[in-house]
Design an enzyme around this catalytic site. Sequence first.
Site, PDB file in Angstrom:
ATOM      1  N   HIS A 146       0.828  -1.217   0.000  1.00  0.00           N
ATOM      2  CA  HIS A 146       0.000   0.000   0.000  1.00  0.00           C
ATOM      3  C   HIS A 146       0.863   1.268   0.000  1.00  0.00           C
ATOM      4  O   HIS A 146       0.427   2.312   0.468  1.00  0.00           O
ATOM      5  CB  HIS A 146      -0.943   0.043   1.215  1.00  0.00           C
ATOM      6  CG  HIS A 146      -1.666  -1.235   1.464  1.00  0.00           C
ATOM      7  ND1 HIS A 146      -2.918  -1.507   0.946  1.00  0.00           N
ATOM      8  CD2 HIS A 146      -1.302  -2.342   2.148  1.00  0.00           C
ATOM      9  CE1 HIS A 146      -3.293  -2.718   1.317  1.00  0.00           C
ATOM     10  NE2 HIS A 146      -2.334  -3.254   2.037  1.00  0.00           N
ATOM     11  N   SER A 198      14.795  22.210 -15.996  1.00  0.00           N
ATOM     12  CA  SER A 198      13.599  23.031 -16.161  1.00  0.00           C
ATOM     13  C   SER A 198      14.012  24.359 -16.791  1.00  0.00           C
ATOM     14  O   SER A 198      15.067  24.906 -16.480  1.00  0.00           O
ATOM     15  CB  SER A 198      12.970  23.269 -14.785  1.00  0.00           C
ATOM     16  OG  SER A 198      12.195  24.459 -14.802  1.00  0.00           O
ATOM     17  N   LYS A 203      16.172  22.397 -10.837  1.00  0.00           N
ATOM     18  CA  LYS A 203      15.495  21.142 -11.149  1.00  0.00           C
ATOM     19  C   LYS A 203      16.359  20.131 -11.894  1.00  0.00           C
ATOM     20  O   LYS A 203      17.157  20.472 -12.745  1.00  0.00           O
ATOM     21  CB  LYS A 203      14.241  21.409 -11.997  1.00  0.00           C
ATOM     22  CG  LYS A 203      13.104  22.093 -11.280  1.00  0.00           C
ATOM     23  CD  LYS A 203      12.544  21.283 -10.113  1.00  0.00           C
ATOM     24  CE  LYS A 203      11.778  20.067 -10.564  1.00  0.00           C
ATOM     25  NZ  LYS A 203      10.503  20.424 -11.191  1.00  0.00           N
ATOM     26  N   GLU A 238       9.387   9.137 -16.897  1.00  0.00           N
ATOM     27  CA  GLU A 238       8.027   9.678 -17.035  1.00  0.00           C
ATOM     28  C   GLU A 238       7.465   9.397 -18.423  1.00  0.00           C
ATOM     29  O   GLU A 238       6.300   9.017 -18.580  1.00  0.00           O
ATOM     30  CB  GLU A 238       8.025  11.188 -16.776  1.00  0.00           C
ATOM     31  CG  GLU A 238       8.244  11.554 -15.324  1.00  0.00           C
ATOM     32  CD  GLU A 238       8.386  13.064 -15.155  1.00  0.00           C
ATOM     33  OE1 GLU A 238       7.491  13.670 -14.563  1.00  0.00           O
ATOM     34  OE2 GLU A 238       9.395  13.629 -15.617  1.00  0.00           O
TER      35      GLU A 238
END
Length: 458
Positions: free
Chosen positions: A155, A276, A282, A289
């Site tokens: 979980h 970024s 970043k 992704e």
Amino acid sequence: MKLWGGRFAEDTNALVLKYTASISFDERLWPYDIRGSIAHARMLADCGIISPAEGRQIIEGLESLAADIEAGEVTFALDDEDIHMNIERLLTERIGAVAGKLHTARSRNDQVALDMHMFVRDAVSSIADGVKELQAALIRQAETHLGVIVPGFTHLQRAQPILLSHHFLAYVWMLERDKARLSFLGEQVDRMPLGAGALAGTTFPIDRQQVANELQFSSIYENSLDAVSDRDYLLDLLYSVSTIMTHLSRLSEELVLWSTEEFGWVELADQYATGSSMMPQKKNPDVPELIRGKSGRVFGHLVGMFTVLKGLPLAYNKDLQEDKEGVFDAIDTVLPALKLMAGTISTMRIREGRLTDAFARDFSNATDLADYLVRKGIPFRQAHAIVGQLVQLAILQGTNLLGLDLGMMQAAASVIEEDVYELLRPESVVAARQSRGGTAPSAVKLQLALAKEQCGVE
Ligand code: ARG
């Protein structure tokens, strides 16, 4: 004039031509189309259906055409609709009317089926190579970081500590099943359709087995209707690729999580991360992704193929031309995904220091305390309740089970002794799970050796 223009008095409407043509995407089948045509021409000559001289002329013409296409000197024409008619037209320009004998005893229906079988056969072996490369990367990380303990989750809540290597090896076994699916697909596609004609076979005395032998197929389709209408091997391909993408997507999700500062387990290599345009600090995990994001289009192609097939009467229908773009896209999606994932895994840095700290305020040893009480004769259900109360107590005190003093533990269960502190250390918790397939270092070492052997990784 169109190769099939004989019975037509009017030109094709321009939009119809564009709508029905497949050359813009089936052009990549050209090497298979030419190889198949060479085998067909040789067989026609050997069977006396065309003369040996005609056979030679056709084969030499096809070989020189292949060399020119390879060299980028040929452009295909929309007017010729698909790769098969383009190649026949180009061959005619080269060797004259004798080129027209190549299509004897053949239809584009069995021809395109043959091309796709050969295309998929090659794709399967490239995909399997990609899977193996990723397995090797995971195995290397598992081997290098054999001692590293991480929280294991259910979980997405901390459950029990495990070896990071154990986690990596879970993916290796998933990928091993992917290879098994690919090898089943390899068997399914190893069946030669040419000689089915348009649907019913041919009046010429052809030798299908000869074509199968030359093109290295182990068997031939026994039913001409099935040969031209079967696309099951494309379903198998899309299912196998969908499953691989599912595995890559799960792994991607973990890398995205693990590379957050909140987890801080890994840092992706600069060459496998992106920045970024606005926020200078970043470092983004774009590759995982995108792999996660691109899995969806592959699943879409699988559903698309089922939908194309489900209502089709036998045998060939033009709908079947829709079998190609999804298959090509699935292959073009999975191959770089496998390569990039292998690169990401093998170059990422494991932040071992952060992982050691991970257990400072952690209760993932609670099961082990319950098991300890069970070994002292307390029924498991009761032990579960006792440890639950101790967890609650530790939370109130801002500590974990190792931070409770012995007196407090004994107040909950008098059988607890000093040895409990050694037992509750993450290293002991992991080491205690020696069952086959478990996370103890001894079990993981055995697993690693088996994985290397089965996956064929050094
Ligand atoms: N381009 C067609 C396809 O991909 C080739 C077969 C065409 N056959 C036909 N009878 N129109 O399916």
